[in-house]
Design a protein around this motif. Sequence first.
Motif, mmCIF file in Angstrom:
data_model
loop_
_atom_site.group_PDB
_atom_site.id
_atom_site.type_symbol
_atom_site.label_atom_id
_atom_site.label_comp_id
_atom_site.label_asym_id
_atom_site.label_seq_id
_atom_site.Cartn_x
_atom_site.Cartn_y
_atom_site.Cartn_z
ATOM 1 N N ALA A 313 0.835 -1.201 0.000
ATOM 2 C CA ALA A 313 0.000 0.000 0.000
ATOM 3 C C ALA A 313 0.875 1.257 0.000
ATOM 4 N N ALA A 318 -2.030 -1.801 -5.558
ATOM 5 C CA ALA A 318 -3.314 -2.424 -5.224
ATOM 6 C C ALA A 318 -3.368 -3.822 -5.824
ATOM 7 N N GLU A 347 -7.340 -2.491 2.719
ATOM 8 C CA GLU A 347 -7.899 -1.385 1.951
ATOM 9 C C GLU A 347 -7.424 -1.362 0.500
ATOM 10 N N ASN A 348 -6.274 -1.957 0.215
ATOM 11 C CA ASN A 348 -5.753 -1.953 -1.156
ATOM 12 C C ASN A 348 -6.009 -3.279 -1.881
ATOM 13 N N VAL A 370 -10.163 1.620 -7.934
ATOM 14 C CA VAL A 370 -8.726 1.636 -7.651
ATOM 15 C C VAL A 370 -8.162 3.046 -7.861
ATOM 16 N N TYR A 375 -4.316 4.474 -5.813
ATOM 17 C CA TYR A 375 -3.212 3.545 -6.090
ATOM 18 C C TYR A 375 -2.766 3.692 -7.542
#
Length: 576
Positions: A313, A318, A347-348, A370, A375
Amino acid sequence: MRKKLLTAILIAATSMSLLAGCGSTAADNTAGTEAVDAGSEEKAEDVETSKEEEATGEESEADAEATEEAEDSENAETSGDENADMSDEERAKEVADLIDSIYVQERTDETDELCEKAKAAWDALSDEQKEMVEGEEADPDYFGRDTGDASKDDSLNADDIGENEILVVSFGTSFNDSRVEDISGIEQAIAKANPDWSVRRAFTAQIIINHVQARDGEKIDNVEQALDRAVANGVKKLVVQPTHLMHGAEYDELTETLEKYTDKFDSVSVAEPLLGEVGNDATVINEDKKAVACAITEEAVKSAGFDKLEDAAADGTAFVFMGHGTAHTAKVSYSQMATQMKELGYENVFIGTVEGEPEDTACDKVIEAVKEAGYTKVVLRPLMVVAGDHANNDMAGDDDDSWKSMFEASGAFESVDCQIEGLGRIDAVKELYVAHTKAALDAEGDTKAAAESAAAVEDGEYQAKFTTDSSMFKVNETCDGMGTLTVKDGKMTIHITLPSENIVNLFTGVAEDAAKDGAELLMPTKDEVKYDDGTTETVNGFDVPVPYLDKEFDLALIGTKGKWYDHKVVVETPAK
């Protein structure tokens, strides 16, 4: 020309045999050669055959092989003669039509023959003609794509099964390396964990079965074939372990097929698919989904060269897991996996599907998600048991509509990488399948134990001891820890009287299942109890089904606060 080829091969093989044997002369060999050169082909064959019989008394193994090769060559040339007037396009179309004829989901009496014809026709094409093969489903990749060594795979369709079988049912894949790494890996893990059971394979996709058979000569049973094989081999106990991701359409079709065979075995148990029970909405998650989410993310992070997800992250990376997607109600499983990732703080990590069902899992929606999350690097990985056609083409392919191409075309990312690895090769995923198989085996054992327990007690009513794992859950003090056990027609029920009305429902199973819509809850009775001091009270009582005696079973309860709790209880065999 064909006779000359056959004769030349026979002469060469026989001459070597004679030189190694009892000393043929140069004159003999010269005579045979001259006969061929002069065009006396039949005479040369007779001469050589005579010499061979004098030297060995019978045709040698080398001669037999040479003859077979010559005959194969002759047959191929004959076929070529029959199609001599066909254009390149017509030859390619013939192969395409044969491929389309086996690119079907139903097996027929002609399937084996069509598979052989399709491969033979393909092999007879030139490289240029192979590139021209194009049909409704056919293309040069059907036979021409290198997907690995099929000889490393074991189709697990042997007989001599024995009485106990675990049938591992997969959708299947024509990618040989993936079949070995992903599907066979799961099968081997289950076999290792259950050495007393025979493990066999079945695929649900006849299209894939036909592809592998035609291209590689490997025959894999479909579900009906595998079940017929089990019946013919005298299997009594059958446990079916699907490698499917969820309770979707393929799972439903499998259970429908099994219903036709239940009377042919003493017992049939079906284990859970990878993600377990589906649930009603996107918020429903379970231990199976949690285990899968942790396993696949850890593997993806490691393959990408990071020590942990947080490091990825921080690097702006991602991870996007691409599933298949489905119109079946089980599609909510993908949303649940997304929920599970959020619950774990990943979260990613994002979830998408090829089919775009649910809608928010479509590629364009995932790309936007995304991007919005900020990311700049993406790693794509299949959320599929097998890294087959979808992983190689729909995810990582070079066509404009592949996920890799669409992520790149968005212009929002510095890099887009692909990890073409199925879930089936991850050790933690294999362990989860093994656990699901064990649960099914335990359930089969519980059924047997229940039958034995009921058979051990004559029909009637008895006082039986009822114990639990908690002092907060027990029978009323006036009952001295006992309940009334009723045995009738092989079934057992115990009536327990509780200390109060605070427990409002019971459920024979675990709390997670009790909370689901449609769960069959045990409703209370109103029991009057009289204490030693002469007072009386109305309390709740329950009639609890007893699966077996002298062994723990699950009994969940819910109180007035509306929360379910898991408990283990035991009903002891009543004294005679």
